[in-house]
Each structure stands twice: as structure tokens, then as C-alpha cells.
Design a protein around this motif. Structure first.
Motif, PDB file in Angstrom:
ATOM      1  N   ALA A 134       2.289 -24.482  19.043  1.00  0.00           N
ATOM      2  CA  ALA A 134       2.800 -23.225  18.559  1.00  0.00           C
ATOM      3  C   ALA A 134       2.199 -21.938  19.236  1.00  0.00           C
ATOM      4  O   ALA A 134       2.784 -20.968  19.640  1.00  0.00           O
ATOM      5  CB  ALA A 134       2.799 -23.122  16.878  1.00  0.00           C
ATOM      6  N   HIS A 135       0.933 -22.126  19.588  1.00  0.00           N
ATOM      7  CA  HIS A 135       0.340 -20.763  19.992  1.00  0.00           C
ATOM      8  C   HIS A 135       0.111 -20.811  21.383  1.00  0.00           C
ATOM      9  O   HIS A 135      -0.703 -19.928  21.991  1.00  0.00           O
ATOM     10  CB  HIS A 135      -1.056 -20.823  19.148  1.00  0.00           C
ATOM     11  CG  HIS A 135      -0.766 -20.547  17.512  1.00  0.00           C
ATOM     12  ND1 HIS A 135      -0.121 -19.639  16.862  1.00  0.00           N
ATOM     13  CD2 HIS A 135      -1.217 -21.422  16.717  1.00  0.00           C
ATOM     14  CE1 HIS A 135      -0.114 -19.973  15.695  1.00  0.00           C
ATOM     15  NE2 HIS A 135      -0.718 -20.975  15.741  1.00  0.00           N
ATOM     16  N   LEU A 136       0.690 -21.497  22.238  1.00  0.00           N
ATOM     17  CA  LEU A 136       0.503 -21.501  23.580  1.00  0.00           C
ATOM     18  C   LEU A 136       1.380 -20.496  24.099  1.00  0.00           C
ATOM     19  O   LEU A 136       2.458 -19.895  23.438  1.00  0.00           O
ATOM     20  CB  LEU A 136       1.033 -22.757  24.326  1.00  0.00           C
ATOM     21  CG  LEU A 136       0.388 -24.096  24.168  1.00  0.00           C
ATOM     22  CD1 LEU A 136       1.194 -25.138  24.586  1.00  0.00           C
ATOM     23  CD2 LEU A 136      -0.853 -23.834  24.520  1.00  0.00           C
ATOM     24  N   SER A 137       0.913 -19.664  25.236  1.00  0.00           N
ATOM     25  CA  SER A 137       1.755 -18.593  25.707  1.00  0.00           C
ATOM     26  C   SER A 137       3.251 -18.698  26.071  1.00  0.00           C
ATOM     27  O   SER A 137       3.611 -20.014  26.696  1.00  0.00           O
ATOM     28  CB  SER A 137       0.912 -17.980  26.929  1.00  0.00           C
ATOM     29  OG  SER A 137      -0.407 -17.642  26.512  1.00  0.00           O
ATOM     30  N   TYR A 138       3.992 -17.739  25.804  1.00  0.00           N
ATOM     31  CA  TYR A 138       5.484 -17.774  26.109  1.00  0.00           C
ATOM     32  C   TYR A 138       5.959 -16.314  26.008  1.00  0.00           C
ATOM     33  O   TYR A 138       5.764 -15.748  25.238  1.00  0.00           O
ATOM     34  CB  TYR A 138       6.141 -18.688  24.983  1.00  0.00           C
ATOM     35  CG  TYR A 138       7.627 -18.602  25.304  1.00  0.00           C
ATOM     36  CD1 TYR A 138       8.232 -19.573  26.081  1.00  0.00           C
ATOM     37  CD2 TYR A 138       8.443 -17.887  24.363  1.00  0.00           C
ATOM     38  CE1 TYR A 138       9.619 -19.667  26.408  1.00  0.00           C
ATOM     39  CE2 TYR A 138       9.691 -18.028  24.322  1.00  0.00           C
ATOM     40  CZ  TYR A 138      10.607 -18.585  25.526  1.00  0.00           C
ATOM     41  OH  TYR A 138      11.700 -18.579  25.586  1.00  0.00           O
ATOM     42  N   LYS A 139       6.551 -16.018  27.218  1.00  0.00           N
ATOM     43  CA  LYS A 139       6.902 -14.885  27.386  1.00  0.00           C
ATOM     44  C   LYS A 139       6.015 -13.681  27.172  1.00  0.00           C
ATOM     45  O   LYS A 139       4.881 -13.619  27.689  1.00  0.00           O
ATOM     46  CB  LYS A 139       8.068 -14.403  26.555  1.00  0.00           C
ATOM     47  CG  LYS A 139       9.271 -15.267  27.100  1.00  0.00           C
ATOM     48  CD  LYS A 139      10.847 -14.743  26.422  1.00  0.00           C
ATOM     49  CE  LYS A 139      11.908 -15.727  26.983  1.00  0.00           C
ATOM     50  NZ  LYS A 139      12.107 -15.574  28.320  1.00  0.00           N
ATOM     51  N   LYS A 140       6.167 -12.682  25.995  1.00  0.00           N
ATOM     52  CA  LYS A 140       5.112 -11.706  25.679  1.00  0.00           C
ATOM     53  C   LYS A 140       4.428 -12.118  24.471  1.00  0.00           C
ATOM     54  O   LYS A 140       3.706 -11.196  23.831  1.00  0.00           O
ATOM     55  CB  LYS A 140       6.063 -10.327  25.563  1.00  0.00           C
ATOM     56  CG  LYS A 140       6.599  -9.838  26.950  1.00  0.00           C
ATOM     57  CD  LYS A 140       7.186  -8.472  26.547  1.00  0.00           C
ATOM     58  CE  LYS A 140       8.022  -7.967  27.547  1.00  0.00           C
ATOM     59  NZ  LYS A 140       8.612  -6.607  27.603  1.00  0.00           N
ATOM     60  N   TYR A 143       4.950 -19.312  21.699  1.00  0.00           N
ATOM     61  CA  TYR A 143       5.957 -20.161  21.199  1.00  0.00           C
ATOM     62  C   TYR A 143       6.465 -19.803  19.870  1.00  0.00           C
ATOM     63  O   TYR A 143       7.738 -19.544  19.485  1.00  0.00           O
ATOM     64  CB  TYR A 143       5.989 -21.666  21.255  1.00  0.00           C
ATOM     65  CG  TYR A 143       5.945 -22.236  22.780  1.00  0.00           C
ATOM     66  CD1 TYR A 143       7.065 -21.862  23.472  1.00  0.00           C
ATOM     67  CD2 TYR A 143       4.940 -23.053  23.421  1.00  0.00           C
ATOM     68  CE1 TYR A 143       7.065 -22.279  24.927  1.00  0.00           C
ATOM     69  CE2 TYR A 143       4.880 -23.582  24.619  1.00  0.00           C
ATOM     70  CZ  TYR A 143       5.995 -23.209  25.268  1.00  0.00           C
ATOM     71  OH  TYR A 143       6.020 -23.675  26.584  1.00  0.00           O
ATOM     72  N   GLU A 144       5.398 -19.698  19.000  1.00  0.00           N
ATOM     73  CA  GLU A 144       5.996 -19.464  17.494  1.00  0.00           C
ATOM     74  C   GLU A 144       6.419 -17.994  17.470  1.00  0.00           C
ATOM     75  O   GLU A 144       7.176 -17.727  16.378  1.00  0.00           O
ATOM     76  CB  GLU A 144       4.607 -19.600  16.715  1.00  0.00           C
ATOM     77  CG  GLU A 144       4.546 -19.398  15.180  1.00  0.00           C
ATOM     78  CD  GLU A 144       3.481 -19.945  14.245  1.00  0.00           C
ATOM     79  OE1 GLU A 144       3.374 -21.281  14.210  1.00  0.00           O
ATOM     80  OE2 GLU A 144       2.801 -19.111  13.956  1.00  0.00           O
ATOM     81  N   ASP A 145       5.675 -17.153  18.358  1.00  0.00           N
ATOM     82  CA  ASP A 145       6.457 -15.790  18.024  1.00  0.00           C
ATOM     83  C   ASP A 145       7.971 -15.600  18.448  1.00  0.00           C
ATOM     84  O   ASP A 145       8.561 -14.530  17.721  1.00  0.00           O
ATOM     85  CB  ASP A 145       5.857 -14.833  19.211  1.00  0.00           C
ATOM     86  CG  ASP A 145       4.154 -14.529  18.688  1.00  0.00           C
ATOM     87  OD1 ASP A 145       3.891 -14.672  17.559  1.00  0.00           O
ATOM     88  OD2 ASP A 145       3.457 -14.350  19.649  1.00  0.00           O
ATOM     89  N   TYR A 146       8.465 -16.432  19.118  1.00  0.00           N
ATOM     90  CA  TYR A 146       9.688 -16.671  19.302  1.00  0.00           C
ATOM     91  C   TYR A 146      10.988 -17.618  18.553  1.00  0.00           C
ATOM     92  O   TYR A 146      12.247 -17.346  18.614  1.00  0.00           O
ATOM     93  CB  TYR A 146      10.212 -16.790  20.842  1.00  0.00           C
ATOM     94  CG  TYR A 146       9.678 -15.612  21.579  1.00  0.00           C
ATOM     95  CD1 TYR A 146      10.447 -14.530  22.108  1.00  0.00           C
ATOM     96  CD2 TYR A 146       8.157 -15.280  22.050  1.00  0.00           C
ATOM     97  CE1 TYR A 146      10.195 -13.381  22.875  1.00  0.00           C
ATOM     98  CE2 TYR A 146       7.719 -14.280  22.747  1.00  0.00           C
ATOM     99  CZ  TYR A 146       8.821 -13.398  23.370  1.00  0.00           C
ATOM    100  OH  TYR A 146       8.423 -12.219  24.006  1.00  0.00           O
ATOM    101  N   VAL A 147      10.118 -18.390  17.951  1.00  0.00           N
ATOM    102  CA  VAL A 147      11.061 -19.455  17.268  1.00  0.00           C
ATOM    103  C   VAL A 147      10.709 -19.624  15.768  1.00  0.00           C
ATOM    104  O   VAL A 147      11.165 -20.343  15.195  1.00  0.00           O
ATOM    105  CB  VAL A 147      11.069 -20.923  18.058  1.00  0.00           C
ATOM    106  CG1 VAL A 147      11.426 -20.603  19.528  1.00  0.00           C
ATOM    107  CG2 VAL A 147       9.763 -21.470  17.647  1.00  0.00           C
TER     108      VAL A 147
END
Length: 240
Positions: A134-140, A143-147
């Protein structure tokens, strides 16, 4: 051996015991402490017979030990002695891992739980491998920040669905599972499942809790038909 399964969520704590067909639940929330959880479970489980306990915890767990406080509950969970509080043997796993185990039918399976955050686990030949994707980097962000739930509220269903599809495809490419299950409360809000995925069911968490007390080799040979029948019966209770 009778098992009491406790599924701890950000909104509710749900319980089900061996031989029972309808789950019971009470509200959790951001101030829930482990002492309050134990008291609530004992009150709800009055009249049920259980020898051991399985507990799905919304946070990091390694070898039955909590490694972090939950993001969506109160404080005091790390170091809490659940066995002393319940006076029963207790197995604790990440809540996504418990639902994953209940969804498992064999081989190498990736489970992703779309709920308040993003739960994740893999099961390989019956052995649970809890993950913290969940807390791996993704975009800005991550993953959790986006899904997660907040992204759904912030971006709306259309953009959220697009991010879910992209994240799932990224993880499938990286981990190369044979089977992918999407569970959690928000899976119902997808218009269609990403390619190669099947839908899980929150009731699977209880089957996973029962399976925790089985050996890995028995998990590999569990009958899918029997599994589906058990889930169908318990799901009736979870939807009431």
C-alpha cells in the motif's frame, strides 16, 4: 476444535465462531482500543463455544506480533497480550492475509483488498506471505493514495477505477501470480474487474480465520466446492 474468528475493520469489528451461521458485529472507529475490542467481542460472543481465536488485524503483523499501530483505530495495540485478555490461544494475521487465505484455491495467489486502504497478501502453495504494498511509491504518492477510500471520495469513481486498473496491472506484471483476487468493500464499486482477476468476498475472511488453524498442506487440498458452500452460508449472515 471450535474457532472464534475476529475481523477488525476501520468501521466494524465482526465475529463468527465454528458452527454458527450468522456473524455478529459492533462499531469500531478511530478511538477503538484493544481493551475495548476485547470487551466488545466477549459480550457479543456470549453463548458461543470456542477453544482458539483467529484475529485479522488492519496493520503489519509478523509471526503473531503487531509491528505498527493501526491507521484507523485507537492506540495501544502494539504489545497488547491478546491471549491473556481472551484466556485462549490466539493467532493474529493481517486482515488482508486472512481474507486472502479464505479466497485461496491453490498455486500462487495475489490478494488485493480495496477498502479504507489497500490490503495485500500472497499465498504460495498454502503458505501465507503477508505484504505491505500500500505504501510503495506510485505517481505523486503511494498505491494507497490512489486506490484507497480517500482517493475514491476525492477523485470520483471514474478516475478511481482507472487507477485501480493501472495499479493491479503493475502488481501483476511485477509479481506474476497464477491467480488474482480483488476483495474488500470497494470491489463492488468497480464497473468491471481488471483482466485476469476474480472478485473476492468479505465473508472469505471468516473462512480464512478457520483455515489459520489448518496445516499448509491441508489448505492446498481444500475442496473448492466445499469452500464455496461454506462461504455462501456465511455470506447470508454477513449481508443482514
Amino acid at each position: 476444535m471450535n474457532v472464534l474468528v475476529i475481523d477488525i475493520g476501520g468501521n466494524n469489528v465482526k465475529i463468527l465462531a465454528s458452527g454458527q451461521n450468522e456473524l455478529r458485529k459492533f462499531s469500531s472507529g478511530s478511538s477503538l482500543t484493544p481493551k475495548q475490542m476485547v470487551a466488545g467481542v466477549k459480550q457479543l460472543a456470549a453463548g458461543w463455544k470456542y477453544d482458539v481465536i483467529s484475529m485479522g488485524y488492519p496493520g503489519m503483523v509478523v509471526r503473531n506480533r503487531l509491528l505498527a499501530e493501526p491507521h484507523n483505530l485507537g492506540r495501544g495495540w502494539m504489545g497488547f497480550d491478546f491471549e491473556a485478555a481472551f484466556k485462549r490461544p490466539v493467532k493474529v494475521v493481517n486482515d488482508a492475509a486472512m481474507q486472502a487465505l479464505g479466497s485461496y484455491t491453490g498455486s500462487k495467489m495475489l490478494f488485493l483488498g480495496l477498502g479504507t486502504g489497500l490490503g495485500s497478501a500472497m499465498i504460495i502453495d498454502g503458505t501465507i506471505e503477508p505484504m505491505e504494498l500500500a505504501h510503495l511509491s506510485y505517481k505523486k504518492g503511494t498505491y494507497e493514495d490512489y486506490v484507497g477510500e480517500r482517493s475514491l471520495e476525492k477523485r470520483g469513481k471514474k478516475k478511481w477505477r482507472s487507477h485501480v486498473a493501472e495499479v493491479v496491472n503493475c502488481l501483476i506484471s511485477a509479481l506474476e501470480p497464477d491467480d488474482v483476487v480483488l476483495g474488500g468493500g470497494n470491489v463492488k464499486k468497480l464497473k468491471e474487474l481488471p483482466k485476469g482477476c476474480r472478485e473476492g468476498n468479505n465473508a472469505n475472511a471468516f473462512l480464512g480465520g478457520f483455515r489459520l488453524w489448518e496445516k499448509a498442506d491441508k489448505r492446498r487440498t481444500s475442496s473448492p466446492a466445499k469452500t464455496r458452500a461454506s462461504l455462501a452460508q456465511r455470506d447470508k449472515g454477513s449481508q443482514r
